[in-house]
Motif scaffolding. Structure first.
Motif, PDB file in Angstrom:
ATOM      1  N   LEU A 146       0.812  -1.363   0.118  1.00 29.39           N
ATOM      2  CA  LEU A 146      -0.123   0.045   0.178  1.00 29.39           C
ATOM      3  C   LEU A 146       0.850   1.284   0.096  1.00 29.39           C
ATOM      4  N   GLY A 147       2.148   1.132   0.669  1.00 33.77           N
ATOM      5  CA  GLY A 147       2.825   2.312   0.799  1.00 33.77           C
ATOM      6  C   GLY A 147       3.197   2.865  -0.779  1.00 33.77           C
ATOM      7  N   ALA A 148       3.503   2.120  -1.548  1.00 35.91           N
ATOM      8  CA  ALA A 148       4.013   2.617  -3.025  1.00 35.91           C
ATOM      9  C   ALA A 148       2.788   3.131  -3.649  1.00 35.91           C
ATOM     10  N   VAL A 149       1.792   2.441  -3.583  1.00 37.99           N
ATOM     11  CA  VAL A 149       0.486   3.006  -4.232  1.00 37.99           C
ATOM     12  C   VAL A 149       0.027   4.414  -3.519  1.00 37.99           C
ATOM     13  N   ARG A 150       0.097   4.441  -2.237  1.00 37.00           N
ATOM     14  CA  ARG A 150      -0.337   5.688  -1.689  1.00 37.00           C
ATOM     15  C   ARG A 150       0.773   6.822  -1.921  1.00 37.00           C
ATOM     16  N   TYR A 151       1.800   6.546  -2.136  1.00 37.43           N
ATOM     17  CA  TYR A 151       2.790   7.656  -2.734  1.00 37.43           C
ATOM     18  C   TYR A 151       2.397   8.075  -4.119  1.00 37.43           C
ATOM     19  N   ARG A 152       2.197   7.066  -4.981  1.00 41.90           N
ATOM     20  CA  ARG A 152       1.808   7.649  -6.453  1.00 41.90           C
ATOM     21  C   ARG A 152       0.616   8.176  -6.535  1.00 41.90           C
ATOM     22  N   LEU A 153      -0.423   7.821  -5.536  1.00 37.19           N
ATOM     23  CA  LEU A 153      -1.721   8.462  -5.923  1.00 37.19           C
ATOM     24  C   LEU A 153      -2.156   9.596  -5.047  1.00 37.19           C
ATOM     25  N   GLN A 154      -1.121  10.169  -4.093  1.00 33.86           N
ATOM     26  CA  GLN A 154      -1.431  11.199  -3.333  1.00 33.86           C
ATOM     27  C   GLN A 154      -2.046  12.321  -3.768  1.00 33.86           C
ATOM     28  N   GLU A 155      -1.735  12.701  -4.870  1.00 34.44           N
ATOM     29  CA  GLU A 155      -2.188  13.902  -5.556  1.00 34.44           C
ATOM     30  C   GLU A 155      -3.761  13.850  -5.880  1.00 34.44           C
ATOM     31  N   ARG A 156      -4.080  12.338  -6.197  1.00 33.71           N
ATOM     32  CA  ARG A 156      -5.527  12.208  -6.429  1.00 33.71           C
ATOM     33  C   ARG A 156      -6.374  11.798  -5.617  1.00 33.71           C
ATOM     34  N   CYS A 157      -5.787  10.980  -4.476  1.00 35.10           N
ATOM     35  CA  CYS A 157      -6.755  10.618  -3.512  1.00 35.10           C
ATOM     36  C   CYS A 157      -5.984  10.085  -2.215  1.00 35.10           C
ATOM     37  N   ARG A 158      -6.780   9.854  -1.321  1.00 34.13           N
ATOM     38  CA  ARG A 158      -6.231   9.088  -0.086  1.00 34.13           C
ATOM     39  C   ARG A 158      -6.772   7.658  -0.020  1.00 34.13           C
ATOM     40  N   VAL A 159      -5.654   6.668   0.192  1.00 33.39           N
ATOM     41  CA  VAL A 159      -6.255   5.332   0.197  1.00 33.39           C
ATOM     42  C   VAL A 159      -5.787   4.600   1.341  1.00 33.39           C
ATOM     43  N   SER A 160      -6.532   3.788   1.992  1.00 35.54           N
ATOM     44  CA  SER A 160      -6.337   3.010   3.133  1.00 35.54           C
ATOM     45  C   SER A 160      -6.764   1.810   2.834  1.00 35.54           C
ATOM     46  N   LEU A 161      -6.336   0.727   3.701  1.00 38.86           N
ATOM     47  CA  LEU A 161      -6.822  -0.681   3.815  1.00 38.86           C
ATOM     48  C   LEU A 161      -7.259  -0.962   5.174  1.00 38.86           C
ATOM     49  N   SER A 162      -8.509  -1.821   5.210  1.00 39.08           N
ATOM     50  CA  SER A 162      -8.943  -2.414   6.500  1.00 39.08           C
ATOM     51  C   SER A 162      -9.346  -3.616   6.165  1.00 39.08           C
ATOM     52  N   ALA A 163      -9.384  -4.513   7.219  1.00 38.40           N
ATOM     53  CA  ALA A 163      -9.847  -5.988   7.165  1.00 38.40           C
ATOM     54  C   ALA A 163     -10.111  -6.290   8.450  1.00 38.40           C
ATOM     55  N   CYS A 164     -11.406  -7.267   8.388  1.00 36.96           N
ATOM     56  CA  CYS A 164     -12.007  -7.995   9.746  1.00 36.96           C
ATOM     57  C   CYS A 164     -11.678  -9.413   9.541  1.00 36.96           C
ATOM     58  N   PRO A 165     -11.497 -10.023  10.450  1.00 39.90           N
ATOM     59  CA  PRO A 165     -10.916 -11.242  10.610  1.00 39.90           C
ATOM     60  C   PRO A 165     -12.159 -12.250   9.677  1.00 39.90           C
ATOM     61  N   GLY A 166     -11.451 -13.086   8.711  1.00 46.21           N
ATOM     62  CA  GLY A 166     -12.259 -14.024   8.150  1.00 46.21           C
ATOM     63  C   GLY A 166     -13.080 -13.204   6.768  1.00 46.21           C
ATOM     64  N   GLN A 167     -12.574 -11.931   6.583  1.00 48.02           N
ATOM     65  CA  GLN A 167     -13.406 -11.201   5.741  1.00 48.02           C
ATOM     66  C   GLN A 167     -12.268 -10.460   4.472  1.00 48.02           C
ATOM     67  N   PRO A 168     -12.732 -10.703   3.425  1.00 51.72           N
ATOM     68  CA  PRO A 168     -11.504  -9.923   2.544  1.00 51.72           C
ATOM     69  C   PRO A 168     -11.239  -8.371   2.834  1.00 51.72           C
ATOM     70  N   PRO A 169     -10.178  -8.087   2.560  1.00 52.99           N
ATOM     71  CA  PRO A 169      -9.570  -6.644   2.968  1.00 52.99           C
ATOM     72  C   PRO A 169     -10.695  -5.563   1.941  1.00 52.99           C
ATOM     73  N   THR A 170     -10.833  -4.319   2.718  1.00 55.90           N
ATOM     74  CA  THR A 170     -11.559  -3.334   2.027  1.00 55.90           C
ATOM     75  C   THR A 170     -10.665  -2.289   1.651  1.00 55.90           C
ATOM     76  N   LEU A 171     -10.466  -1.829   0.376  1.00 56.53           N
ATOM     77  CA  LEU A 171      -9.877  -0.671   0.078  1.00 56.53           C
ATOM     78  C   LEU A 171     -10.667   0.594   0.042  1.00 56.53           C
ATOM     79  N   HIS A 172     -10.402   1.733   0.853  1.00 60.80           N
ATOM     80  CA  HIS A 172     -10.991   3.120   1.097  1.00 60.80           C
ATOM     81  C   HIS A 172     -10.396   3.972   0.309  1.00 60.80           C
ATOM     82  N   ILE A 173     -11.215   4.595  -0.704  1.00 65.61           N
ATOM     83  CA  ILE A 173     -10.532   5.670  -1.594  1.00 65.61           C
ATOM     84  C   ILE A 173     -11.387   7.219  -1.332  1.00 65.61           C
ATOM     85  N   LEU A 174     -10.631   7.923  -1.122  1.00 64.94           N
ATOM     86  CA  LEU A 174     -11.368   9.291  -0.776  1.00 64.94           C
ATOM     87  C   LEU A 174     -10.659  10.238  -1.690  1.00 64.94           C
ATOM     88  N   PRO A 175     -11.317  10.489  -2.793  1.00 63.96           N
ATOM     89  CA  PRO A 175     -10.764  11.620  -3.682  1.00 63.96           C
ATOM     90  C   PRO A 175     -10.450  13.037  -3.048  1.00 63.96           C
TER      91      PRO A 175
END
Length: 391
Positions: A146-175
């Motif tokens: 995620l670090g490499a992606v966050r750096y490349r996209l920092q002018e477009r949006c903020r991104v983060s990743l969250s996960a709950c046990p047993g569930q697929p991870p969720t990518l959060h995108i805030l333009p």
């Protein structure tokens, strides 16, 4: 119903198009970075194939309310000497569950041991690919990239990743710029998938219900979303240009969601699980192929919607709604299905629920349809339409 659909359910194609384009660009960046990093450990580990598959209502033209949630399949690549061998988990899990054995082209040797120790569980004396271990590896792998992606996209949006046990991870995108015209916070569920060929994938089962000690470690679900999209495309070609079949599905999902506000737990949760979007879509598919598609013209919206409600009510009372793709030999020949789907054991989507629960859902479903105007007026205030925050 038309006003309810236009004001509360219909998603602007303009906004949805921009949201999908933005999601596609961000996910492509993340998958590209994860694939590049995954080449480093060597041939005895999992890696990303490098592509992704858009699935779900946002890409099938029946999403409701807001273009802020998306589902993406991320295909994985097994080591080159291993092949997946899925089979039905007879008696080992819920109806429709699979286990995934592995076949080594040159036989199991010592060089396979590191992969088996990292991603497999023993079942009936054989190594089987573990959905739980694969999911945990996938979450950690994406988080490291995620670090490499966050750096490349920092002018477009903020991104983060969250996960709950047993569930697929969720990518959060805030333009955070004018890169898109519609500044909507988006959540993208990234689902790791084991390709089986013929546009079929194995995905981890959600950890719901008592499935014994095997769940979710050894159990998988079969994902045929690409074939659902092909069927919807074929139906669009065959049905009248003004067909209302997708609008019927959207309205029924909207009424289901509004009715939930007047229900108490634990039945409220059961109501949502029994009438899941997949169950509603399966009922629509079955009903569409029973009669002439000309009958689904826009001017017959109320009649077709009532037919869908009554058909679903009958399925609930009979406690039977068969999966549309698994073991179904009556699908039109124009929608070519792989042999694996045709020969799979049929699956009853309602088998996990007891009779009294299904009877109560059937009663509430008919009550919701009869009282639809009242329910729409009662629960259409901003207080009830406010989206529930994702975990």
């Amino acid at each position: 119903l038309e006003r309810f659909h236009a004001r509360q359910l219909r998603v602007s194609p303009h906004v949805l198009g921009h949201s999908k384009a933005h999601v596609g660009r961000v996910v492509a960046e993340l998958v590209r970075a994860a694939k590049a990093q995954g080449l480093q450990p060597g041939p005895l580990a999992l890696s990303l194939r490098g592509d992704f598959v858009r699935i779900g209502s946002a890409y099938e033209q029946h999403k409701v309310r807001s273009p802020d949630c998306f589902d993406i399949l991320v295909p994985l690549r097994l080591p080159p000497h291993l092949e997946p061998q899925p089979r039905c988990a007879d008696g080992l899990g819920p109806c429709g569950a699979f286990v995934c054995g592995l076949r080594a082209r040159d036989g199991w040797t010592r060089r396979c041991r590191p992969f088996a120790e990292g991603f497999c569980v023993e079942l009936q004396g054989r190594s089987h690919l573990s959905s739980g271990l694969v999911l945990r590896w996938f979450q950690g792998h994406l988080q490291r990239c995620l670090g490499a992606v966050r750096y490349r996209l920092q002018e477009r949006c903020r991104v983060s990743l969250s996960a709950c046990p047993g569930q697929p991870p969720t990518l959060h995108i805030l333009p955070c710029s004018d890169y898109v015209c519609c500044h909507i916070s988006m959540a993208v569920r990234l689902i790791p998938a084991v390709p089986l060929g013929d546009a079929l994938y194995l995905t981890a089962l959600p950890p719901e219900g008592p499935h014994g000690s095997l769940a979710p470690e050894a159990l998988w679900g079969l994902n045929a979303s690409r074939h659902e999209q092909r069927l919807l495309g074929w139906l669009k070609e065959q049905a009248p240009a003004s067909s209302c079949h997708l609008k019927c599905l959207q309205i029924l999902k909207g009424l289901r969601d509004l009715r939930r506000h007047g229900l108490e737990e634990p039945f409220c949760s059961q109501w949502g699980r029994v009438l899941s979007s997949y169950v509603l879509k399966t009922a629509l598919f079955s009903l569409l192929l029973q009669g002439p598609l000309e009958a689904w013209d826009e001017r017959f919206l109320v009649e077709r919607l009532e037919d869908l409600v009554l058909y679903l009510r009958d399925c609930l009372l009979k406690q039977v709604l068969m999966d549309f793709f698994l073991g179904n030999t009556s699908i039109p020949e124009a929608v070519a299905l792989p042999r694996f789907l045709k020969e799979a054991a049929p699956v009853n989507l309602l088998s996990a629920f007891d009779g009294p629960t299904l009877d109560l859902v059937a009663f509430q479903l008919i009550s919701t349809w009869i009282q639809a105007p009242h329910i729409i007026r009662m629960y259409s205030s901003p207080r009830y339409l406010r989206p529930v925050p994702s975990p």
